[in-house]
Design a protein around this motif. Structure first.
Motif, short mmCIF file in Angstrom:
data_model
loop_
_atom_site.label_atom_id
_atom_site.label_comp_id
_atom_site.label_asym_id
_atom_site.label_seq_id
_atom_site.Cartn_x
_atom_site.Cartn_y
_atom_site.Cartn_z
N GLY A 1 0.57 -1.50 0.31
CA GLY A 1 0.23 -0.28 -0.07
C GLY A 1 0.36 1.44 0.05
O GLY A 1 1.01 2.42 -0.49
N THR B 1 2.08 1.49 -3.43
CA THR B 1 0.85 2.07 -4.69
C THR B 1 1.19 3.61 -4.13
O THR B 1 1.06 4.55 -5.18
N LEU C 1 0.92 7.21 -6.79
CA LEU C 1 0.00 7.95 -6.79
C LEU C 1 1.03 9.13 -6.63
O LEU C 1 0.02 10.15 -7.33
#
Length: 102
Positions: free
Chosen positions: A29, A32, A36
């Motif tokens: 996470g 990610t 992003l």
């Protein structure tokens, strides 16, 4: 002669309260979120807005992963996901299976 015993041999991996696979979920996470952030920054979004969005999503990520770790423990999430593959009922057309001697 004395030997030192490693008492943590069969214990699950734990880091700051996270157990087993949840460490990997949190790491994935975070990677990610890093990607992003890079995408948002390269598209021309204001840096403070990027930081605000990533901080909010990161807080939600930590909250959810720690919640799953405390609720399900080391193997509980895998057990919960495996439950959907169990049949709802079993149907037998004959009783011969129960009458056969071993």
């Amino acid at each position: 002669m004395s030997y030192q015993i490693n008492k943590g041999v069969n214990r699950p991996i734990e880091f700051k309260g996270l157990k087993a696979q949840y460490i990997g979920y949190l790491g994935g996470g975070l990677v990610t979120l890093l990607v992003l952030f890079a995408i948002l920054y390269l598209t021309g979004m204001a840096i403070y807005l990027c930081i605000l969005i990533i901080a909010g999503l990161g807080s939600v990520l930590f909250y959810k992963v720690y919640g799953l770790s405390h609720k399900y423990g080391e193997h509980g999430l895998m057990k919960r996901n495996a439950r959907r593959y169990l049949p709802i009922y079993l149907k037998f057309k004959t009783r011969r299976l129960f009458y056969e001697k071993c």
